[in-house]
Each structure stands twice: as structure tokens, then as C-alpha cells.
Design an enzyme around this catalytic site. Sequence first.
Site, PDB file in Angstrom:
ATOM      1  CG  HIS A  64      33.902  77.909 -12.061  1.00 23.93           C
ATOM      2  ND1 HIS A  64      33.424  78.883 -11.235  1.00 23.93           N
ATOM      3  CD2 HIS A  64      32.891  77.023 -12.197  1.00 23.93           C
ATOM      4  CE1 HIS A  64      32.178  78.611 -10.887  1.00 23.93           C
ATOM      5  NE2 HIS A  64      31.828  77.481 -11.453  1.00 23.93           N
ATOM      6  CG  HIS A  65      40.302  73.590 -13.845  1.00 28.97           C
ATOM      7  ND1 HIS A  65      39.309  72.853 -13.244  1.00 28.97           N
ATOM      8  CD2 HIS A  65      41.006  72.725 -14.618  1.00 28.97           C
ATOM      9  CE1 HIS A  65      39.426  71.584 -13.636  1.00 28.97           C
ATOM     10  NE2 HIS A  65      40.436  71.487 -14.457  1.00 28.97           N
ATOM     11  CE  LYS A  70      28.587  66.267 -19.193  1.00 32.76           C
ATOM     12  NZ  LYS A  70      27.336  66.049 -18.453  1.00 32.76           N
ATOM     13  CE  LYS A  94      34.315  60.248 -11.534  1.00 30.73           C
ATOM     14  NZ  LYS A  94      32.936  59.799 -11.275  1.00 30.73           N
ATOM     15  CG  ASP A  99      43.856  64.325 -20.831  1.00 29.91           C
ATOM     16  OD1 ASP A  99      44.116  65.041 -19.850  1.00 29.91           O
ATOM     17  OD2 ASP A  99      44.705  63.611 -21.406  1.00 29.91           O
ATOM     18  CE  LYS A 106      27.085  63.084  -9.166  1.00 35.11           C
ATOM     19  NZ  LYS A 106      27.976  62.317 -10.043  1.00 35.11           N
ATOM     20  CB  SER A 362      28.823  63.022 -20.672  1.00 35.11           C
ATOM     21  OG  SER A 362      27.702  62.358 -20.147  1.00 35.11           O
TER      22      SER A 362
HETATM   23  P1  NAD Z   1      21.311  53.428 -10.429  1.00 34.29           P
HETATM   24  O1  NAD Z   1      20.292  54.116  -9.592  1.00 34.29           O
HETATM   25  O2  NAD Z   1      21.007  53.121 -11.845  1.00 34.29           O
HETATM   26  O3  NAD Z   1      21.758  52.046  -9.742  1.00 34.29           O
HETATM   27  C1  NAD Z   1      22.101  51.898  -8.400  1.00 34.29           C
HETATM   28  C2  NAD Z   1      21.614  50.497  -7.997  1.00 34.29           C
HETATM   29  O4  NAD Z   1      22.131  50.164  -6.718  1.00 34.29           O
HETATM   30  C3  NAD Z   1      20.098  50.394  -7.902  1.00 34.29           C
HETATM   31  O5  NAD Z   1      19.644  49.310  -8.693  1.00 34.29           O
HETATM   32  C4  NAD Z   1      19.827  50.172  -6.409  1.00 34.29           C
HETATM   33  O6  NAD Z   1      18.701  49.348  -6.156  1.00 34.29           O
HETATM   34  C5  NAD Z   1      21.116  49.499  -5.971  1.00 34.29           C
HETATM   35  N1  NAD Z   1      21.407  49.655  -4.553  1.00 34.29           N
HETATM   36  C6  NAD Z   1      21.199  50.722  -3.757  1.00 34.29           C
HETATM   37  N2  NAD Z   1      21.631  50.477  -2.510  1.00 34.29           N
HETATM   38  C7  NAD Z   1      22.119  49.213  -2.503  1.00 34.29           C
HETATM   39  C8  NAD Z   1      22.728  48.392  -1.526  1.00 34.29           C
HETATM   40  N3  NAD Z   1      22.927  48.825  -0.276  1.00 34.29           N
HETATM   41  N4  NAD Z   1      23.124  47.141  -1.876  1.00 34.29           N
HETATM   42  C9  NAD Z   1      22.949  46.712  -3.140  1.00 34.29           C
HETATM   43  N5  NAD Z   1      22.389  47.444  -4.121  1.00 34.29           N
HETATM   44  C10 NAD Z   1      21.981  48.691  -3.806  1.00 34.29           C
HETATM   45  O7  NAD Z   1      22.629  54.321 -10.301  1.00 34.29           O
HETATM   46  P2  NAD Z   1      23.908  54.281 -11.238  1.00 34.29           P
HETATM   47  O8  NAD Z   1      23.789  55.382 -12.221  1.00 34.29           O
HETATM   48  O9  NAD Z   1      24.173  52.888 -11.694  1.00 34.29           O
HETATM   49  O10 NAD Z   1      25.047  54.731 -10.206  1.00 34.29           O
HETATM   50  C11 NAD Z   1      25.650  53.810  -9.301  1.00 34.29           C
HETATM   51  C12 NAD Z   1      26.930  54.433  -8.766  1.00 34.29           C
HETATM   52  O11 NAD Z   1      27.802  54.752  -9.861  1.00 34.29           O
HETATM   53  C13 NAD Z   1      26.758  55.741  -7.992  1.00 34.29           C
HETATM   54  O12 NAD Z   1      27.755  55.817  -7.007  1.00 34.29           O
HETATM   55  C14 NAD Z   1      27.022  56.802  -9.054  1.00 34.29           C
HETATM   56  O13 NAD Z   1      27.427  58.036  -8.498  1.00 34.29           O
HETATM   57  C15 NAD Z   1      28.136  56.127  -9.822  1.00 34.29           C
HETATM   58  N6  NAD Z   1      28.334  56.595 -11.193  1.00 34.29           N
HETATM   59  C16 NAD Z   1      27.326  56.599 -12.108  1.00 34.29           C
HETATM   60  C17 NAD Z   1      27.591  57.013 -13.422  1.00 34.29           C
HETATM   61  C18 NAD Z   1      26.544  56.957 -14.505  1.00 34.29           C
HETATM   62  O14 NAD Z   1      26.889  57.232 -15.663  1.00 34.29           O
HETATM   63  N7  NAD Z   1      25.305  56.600 -14.226  1.00 34.29           N
HETATM   64  C19 NAD Z   1      28.867  57.453 -13.774  1.00 34.29           C
HETATM   65  C20 NAD Z   1      29.880  57.421 -12.811  1.00 34.29           C
HETATM   66  C21 NAD Z   1      29.608  56.978 -11.522  1.00 34.29           C
END
Ligand code: NAD
Length: 471
Positions: A64-65, A70, A94, A99, A106, A362
Site C-alpha cells: 500500500h505504499h 494494481k 514491477k 514508475d 493479484k 493500464s
Molecule cells: P493467456 O491466457 O492469454 O495466454 C496463455 C497461453 O499459454 C494460452 O494460449 C495457453 O494455451 C498457453 N499455455 C498454457 N500452458 C502452456 C504450456 N505448458 N505450454 C505452452 N503453452 C501453454 O495469458 P496471458 O495474459 O498471455 O499471460 C501469459 C503470462 O504473461 C502469464 O504468466 C501472465 O501472468 C503474464 N502477464 C500477462 C500480462 C497481460 O497483460 N495479459 C501482463 C504481464 C504478465
Amino acid sequence: MSVGASFLEQVNQAFDRAAGFTQHDATLLANIKACKNLFYTSFPVKRDDGRIEVMHAWRAEHSHHKLPCKGGIRFALDVDADEVQALAALMTYKCALVDVPFGGAKGAIRLNPKSYTTDELERITRRYVFELVRKNFIGPGLDVPAPDVGTGPREMAWVADTYTQLRPGELDALGCVTAKPVSQGGIRGRTEATGRGVFFGTREVVSLAEDMKPLGLSTGLEGKRVVIQGLGNVGYFAAKFFQEGGAVLVGFAEAEGAIANPKGLDLEKVMAYRRERRSFMDFPGAANLARREDALELDCDILIPAALERQVTADNAPRIKAKIVVEAANGPTTPEADAILARRNVMVVPDTFINAGGVTVSYFEWVKNLGHVRFGRMQKRFEQGAYGRLLHAVEGVTGRQFTNEEIERITHGASEEDLVNSGLEETMISAYHPIRAIWKREQGKVDLRTAAMILAIDKVALSYEQLGIFP
Ligand code: NAD
């Protein structure tokens, strides 16, 4: 470093390692590391066939700093309190690195979205938001969710609508969630933002000859061979921008398996083929790999895990051939794998920096929602007119007439999307150099992950020190 540490222990081990390189007081460090609020709820949901099912859901607010907090909402079967706390902590670090003035959070609901109808998912999402509202775990000044694995703009529209219904007349209500559809107060460029940020960040990393030389790589993305695990939101857009930037996509892994072609795979053709057959296996010209995780070990320059946490492990790290691992996903490398990769001179570009593009945009969306006006709306035409007058003056002085095409290109005023992409590019480029400076300062004692964590801790610590303790 314990073998088989949980994801939360993994994140906290990274914190402790970095904390050892800072001068901060031990209690301050303990306070930064601790998750501030953890909310668990279970609630019943009626399935379409009348059956009642009990859902389990969480929201963790790590810090909460800065407020609001988010972080995304994940729909997956293996979520638990440990995972949301780990992901919330990563969000704090992150946001500090890029910044973005938020604390980390989460949320998660334990379900496989593919096992539910759209109506059921809507009911589940709305009930979850209701529970968050009841406990003050959502709101434009409190805690602002976004998508994560298994959720997207559709779910965010349901979140926004539910919150708005429960808070009639709250002027800034739309700022309660980000990555909404553009027609519901979203911002242009958010859907692509994480993947685009991965591209901007990596392009900066590989632009420095001093850092590429020890890896045996030339500078620039042109011709670099890239493997991507996961073609969801992050992986697909990362792949798209890497391909547009001249990289050669030599392998993909997805739920159904993995394919490879050392000469390169055309992303859009693979996606079209996959849409039609619900699988990219047997894609013409590509080889099917025996197991989907074999893609991680393909011969390439850059490996981009963009699916889930803990994919690069002590088991496969010794066989990884990439020179650079770009952590588009959150927590894809275990600490044991990290140590092995470091010994093998593989550069790991950490998640806390490289996938921060999503939260950055975002933040822009949240600012737009509080401002109640689209970026660019006030100045686009004015800029266009000003540049036009300037060109006209240049024509008068030089006697040269610009063509209509030139006039259009030069006088183009910035649209919302131009501004978002430009703000994202600036953020990713300028966030990398302070991390790199710490990496260089510590002269081989830390990797980029620890350097990023040292910087994040310094920034959060400064904030806590200035705030003091209440009461
Ligand atoms: P998403 O659900 O859109 O995509 C994930 C994809 O990975 C899916 O298509 C799924 O079928 C595939 N997948 C799952 N297990 C797998 C495996 N073992 N081998 C190969 N493919 C596999 O999710 P996303 O939003 O793209 O998020 C992906 C990662 O990025 C997560 O770790 C998430 O926390 C991180 N992330 C997402 C965002 C965002 O803006 N969406 C931002 C920062 C970080």
C-alpha cells in the site's frame, strides 16, 4: 536456495538475495516483503443446468505504499493463496521499476474457463466483484484489477459494469478496472501492450554491443532466431512485434504441442491454421516436436516463455540453447534454473521489467478514466495545424513545394494510440538503463533479475521511509 520452493518462496528468495545488496534496515525490508492484505472468499454459483457449484477466489494486495493497488485477475485451476501473493509481490516490484504509482495486487478464481459457458463465467465474475466491493478490495482509489491468464477485455467489462451498478453516481467508477474494451472506457493499445513492451524492452537490451558481445550475439533484432512458449495475449503480440521487427520465429509451444522450423514460421499463417483446426500441429513446413516443452530447448538466440510460471527448471535449464531468455510470463524461471543459466552465461531478462508494458498502459487507461477525456482529443488537430503552418513557412523560405503525401505524413497529429505506444516505448527504454547500471555496478555479482529487484526495493523503501508509520 531450497529445491522445490513454492512460487511465493521463489519470489521472496529473489527479494532476499537483492536485499543483501542494499543498506536498508531489516525491519523496513521485512515490511516491504510482507503481503499487506489477503482476501479469500468462496461463493455458490448456479450452472446453466441448475446445479450449484462452490467457487474459491482470492485477492492479494501486496503493498500500500502507493494507491491504488494494481494487478490482474487469473482464471485457472491451480491458483491458490500462495500464487496470488507471489504474483501480487511481483506487481509491486514491477510498478516500481517502470514508475507506475501503484502498489502490487493479484486476484484469482479457481476454475478452468473452458469448462464454463459465457453466461456462467459472467455470473462468476460478477459475484466475485460483488464480494470484492463488500470488502473494499476494488475501486479506482483502492485496488484496480486487469486481465491475467484466462481473462480479457470481456471479463473486465463485466467487472466495470458490476462495480458501477453497486456504486451509483461514483464519478470515477470506470477507473475501477483496466484493459476494458475501448467502447467501455478502455484505451487503444492496451490489448497489445504487454507484448509490445516485451518487444521494446528486448530491442533495447540487444541494442548494446558491450552486452551482446559476451553472449556471442550481434546487436539488433534483425535475423535473431526466436522461440515463443504460449501464443495467448502476451505471446501472440510479442511474436507479432518481433516478426515485424525482423526476428525469425523458429518455434512455438502451445497447449496442443510444439512446432519448429529453423527457416522461420509465419505467425499469421500459423494462427489462421490453428483457428481452423484448433491446433497448429502438422503445420505445413514445420516439424512437430515430441513434447510441447521440447520447444524450450530448440536452437535459437532468444527464448520467450509467455505462458505460465516455472517452465524453465533445473531439469531443462542445462539443455537450453538460447543466449537470452526473455521472461514475458510471470515467474517462468525457477531459482535453480536461474543459477544454472547464469553459470552457462545465458542472459535472463526478468519478468519484473520486461512484461511491465501491460501495467504501464493500464496506468494510462486509469489516468484517462480519471480525466474523462481521450488522450489526443484536445491537441491532435491543433498539432496538425501548427505543423502545417510550419511547413508552409518552410515552403515560403525554400521555395520547395511539399507533396500532399509529405504534408499528410509530417503534419499528422498524435492519436490516442500514437501517444500510448510512444509512452510505452519511452517507459520500457528508460526503465532498462537504471537496472543495467546496477548490474554493471555490481560487476558480475548480480544478474539482471537481482539488479532489477535491488532497484525496486530502493524505490519502495524510499517511499515507505518518506511516508513514515501510522499512527
Ligand atoms: P493467456 O491466457 O492469454 O495466454 C496463455 C497461453 O499459454 C494460452 O494460449 C495457453 O494455451 C498457453 N499455455 C498454457 N500452458 C502452456 C504450456 N505448458 N505450454 C505452452 N503453452 C501453454 O495469458 P496471458 O495474459 O498471455 O499471460 C501469459 C503470462 O504473461 C502469464 O504468466 C501472465 O501472468 C503474464 N502477464 C500477462 C500480462 C497481460 O497483460 N495479459 C501482463 C504481464 C504478465
